[in-house]
Scaffold this motif. Structure first.
Motif, short mmCIF file in Angstrom:
data_model
loop_
_atom_site.label_atom_id
_atom_site.label_comp_id
_atom_site.label_asym_id
_atom_site.label_seq_id
_atom_site.Cartn_x
_atom_site.Cartn_y
_atom_site.Cartn_z
N HIS A 25 -32.55 65.61 -49.33
CA HIS A 25 -33.69 64.99 -50.00
C HIS A 25 -34.31 63.88 -49.17
CE1 HIS A 25 -31.59 66.61 -53.76
NE2 HIS A 25 -32.57 67.43 -53.42
N CYS A 26 -34.46 64.14 -47.87
CA CYS A 26 -35.12 63.16 -47.01
C CYS A 26 -36.63 63.18 -47.27
CB CYS A 26 -34.82 63.44 -45.54
SG CYS A 26 -35.48 65.02 -44.99
N TYR A 27 -37.32 62.23 -46.69
CA TYR A 27 -38.79 62.21 -46.75
C TYR A 27 -39.30 63.57 -46.26
CZ TYR A 27 -43.55 60.64 -45.66
OH TYR A 27 -44.90 60.51 -45.57
N THR A 30 -40.30 64.50 -42.67
CA THR A 30 -39.19 64.49 -41.71
C THR A 30 -38.59 65.89 -41.65
OG1 THR A 30 -38.71 62.20 -42.30
CG2 THR A 30 -36.97 63.40 -41.16
N ARG A 31 -38.40 66.47 -42.82
CA ARG A 31 -37.85 67.83 -42.88
C ARG A 31 -38.82 68.84 -42.26
NH1 ARG A 31 -34.22 70.27 -47.67
NH2 ARG A 31 -34.23 72.39 -46.94
N ARG A 32 -40.12 68.64 -42.53
CA ARG A 32 -41.11 69.55 -41.93
C ARG A 32 -41.10 69.45 -40.41
NH1 ARG A 32 -45.19 68.07 -45.55
NH2 ARG A 32 -46.60 67.35 -43.93
N PHE A 46 -38.76 74.57 -30.35
CA PHE A 46 -37.99 74.19 -29.17
C PHE A 46 -36.52 74.58 -29.33
CE2 PHE A 46 -41.63 71.44 -29.68
CZ PHE A 46 -42.27 71.62 -28.46
N GLY A 47 -36.27 75.49 -30.28
CA GLY A 47 -34.91 76.00 -30.45
C GLY A 47 -33.96 75.02 -31.11
N VAL A 48 -34.52 74.00 -31.79
CA VAL A 48 -33.65 73.07 -32.52
C VAL A 48 -33.39 73.65 -33.91
CG1 VAL A 48 -33.53 70.74 -33.54
CG2 VAL A 48 -34.50 71.08 -31.25
N THR A 49 -32.14 73.63 -34.35
CA THR A 49 -31.81 74.12 -35.69
C THR A 49 -31.31 72.94 -36.52
OG1 THR A 49 -29.63 74.70 -34.87
CG2 THR A 49 -31.25 76.49 -35.01
N ALA A 50 -31.38 73.09 -37.84
CA ALA A 50 -30.96 71.99 -38.71
C ALA A 50 -30.27 72.53 -39.95
CB ALA A 50 -32.17 71.15 -39.11
N THR A 51 -29.31 71.76 -40.44
CA THR A 51 -28.63 72.06 -41.71
C THR A 51 -28.90 70.90 -42.65
OG1 THR A 51 -26.87 73.22 -40.53
CG2 THR A 51 -26.37 72.53 -42.78
#
Ligand code: PLP
Length: 393
Positions: A118-120, A123-125, A134-139
């Motif tokens: 539940h970040c701003y 930021t998530r977008r 750029f091949g960055v992944t996120a959890t």
């Protein structure tokens, strides 16, 4: 707030309010002016060609170009570094300028980021819709226990991005525990501290590597300025962030820096009043039959109230609540009846604001109609009466 240590010089190591008033100011060099000079200039002249050639050496006393550095902005940065218990600070044109700079400085192509769910939402977008190129992944971690964050770490995780409290549900993390487990794995932690402001929380003392703010919120406090800041202690990260800022160009304008310096004078008293007004409205809402739930970490009913009391010195005035009637019509009826409280985004300013919607960053975890309220500095009786009458049939 009490001074950090008994010091012989309260102007450099005194209490929060004293630092806001006096830290880093050299008034006698400016004719004794109590307001610092505003260096509203893009460029600076050098006394001779030799000084120009030495301009990039660390010992050069000269400014060169405001995108790289400016004395008004430097005073703001020095004060914010001291207030957040850091050793350096870098100011940006907005909170998003600070957020993207902090993320960019800590990751590379192919890295993995762990982020609070539940970040701003921009930021998530940025992580999901920009850095994926750029091949960055996120959890995204919806759980609040340190173990939930530990479980999300991968061998290529470089960054743990945190907000505590979050600005929608006001969820509180055990910041020292989460920062410690990241540090043990060589993962950098960043925490968006806009909700608490440095007056209520100094995350670097909890083991976080970089703390950032949307200075547009409580630090600015007057809804007339955009700004952002990153503060840290790691000199390598500090140099990288400064070098990136010069290239990417999201530099704070000197006039905005001057306005933010003006705002810092009253940050402590504003935060005290925001806290008192916010709690008064939250308590009224919590006792109201039309309200199902109030998400305010200062209320004993908040699930992380005890943790919040341990970790924060106080509470700001941004929180959410749910009406019993979970419909768009009910939310619109409430918002349209408000007269003192305006309908509008942002928060941290002198004025009360409200917005409504199905969550603020759904993260795929369902649909609840929430109203987010920022309680401003109007008279508390007027704000409370306005919110109460907007709940009536
Ligand atoms: N962080 C949080 C928690 C916010 O709510 C916002 C803006 O609403 C930002 C960062 C971004 O700040 P700015 O609007 O100054 O870019």
């Amino acid at each position: 707030m009490e001074p950090r240590s008994r010091s012989s010089d309260p102007l450099t190591d005194g209490g929060f309010e004293t630092l806001c008033a006096h830290y880093g100011e050299h008034r006698l060099a400016h004719g004794g002016a109590v307001a610092p000079p505003l260096y509203q200039t893009s460029t600076f002249l050098f006394p001779d060609a030799e000084a120009f050639d030495r301009r990039e050496l660390p010992q050069s006393p000269y400014y060169s170009y405001t995108r790289i550095g400016n004395p008004t902005t430097a005073l703001l940065e020095a004060k914010l570094a001291q207030l957040e218990h850091g050793t350096w600070a870098r100011a940006f044109a907005s909170g998003m300028g600070a957020i993207t700079a902090a993320i960019n400085a800590t990751i590379r192509s192919g890295d993995h980021v762990v982020c609070v769910a539940h970040c701003y939402s921009p930021t998530r977008r940025y992580l999901e819709q920009y850095l994926d190129r750029f091949g960055v992944t996120a959890t995204y971690v919806a759980g609040l226990e340190p173990a939930d964050f530990e479980a999300a770490l991968r061998p290529n995780t470089r960054l743990l991005y945190l907000e505590s409290p979050t600005s929608g549900y006001c969820e509180v993390l055990d910041v020292p525990a989460v920062a410690a487990l990241a540090r043990a794995r060589g993962v950098v932690t960043v925490l968006d501290n806009s909700w608490a402001s440095p007056y209520f929380q100094q995350p670097l003392d909890h083991g976080v590597d970089l703390v950032l703010h949307s200075a547009t919120k409580y630090i600015g406090g007057h809804s007339d300025t955009l700004g952002g800041v990153i503060v840290g202690r790691d000199a390598v990260l500090g140099r990288r962030i400064a070098a990136d800022a010069e290239l990417l160009g999201a530099t704070l304008d000197p006039f905005a820096a001057w306005l933010l310096l003006r705002s810092l004078r009253t940050l402590a008293v504003r935060m005290e009043r925001h806290q008192a007004n916010g709690l008064a409205v939250a308590e009224m809402l919590a006792a109201h039959p039309k309200v199902r739930r109030v998400f305010h970490p200062g209320l004993p009913s908040h699930p992380q109230h005890a943790l919040a009391r341990r970790q924060l010195r106080g509470f700001s005035s941004l929180f959410s609540f749910m009406l019993v009637e979970q419909t768009q019509e009910a939310v619109h009826r409430f918002l349209n009846r408000l007269r003192v409280v305006g309908i509008g985004v942002s928060w941290g300013g002198y004025e009360s604001l409200a917005v409504g919607g199905v969550l603020f960053n759904s993260g795929g975890d369902g649909g609840q109609w929430l109203i987010r309220l920022h309680v401003g500095l109007e008279h508390v009786d007027d704000i409370r009466a306005d919110v109460r009458q907007a709940l009536e049939d």
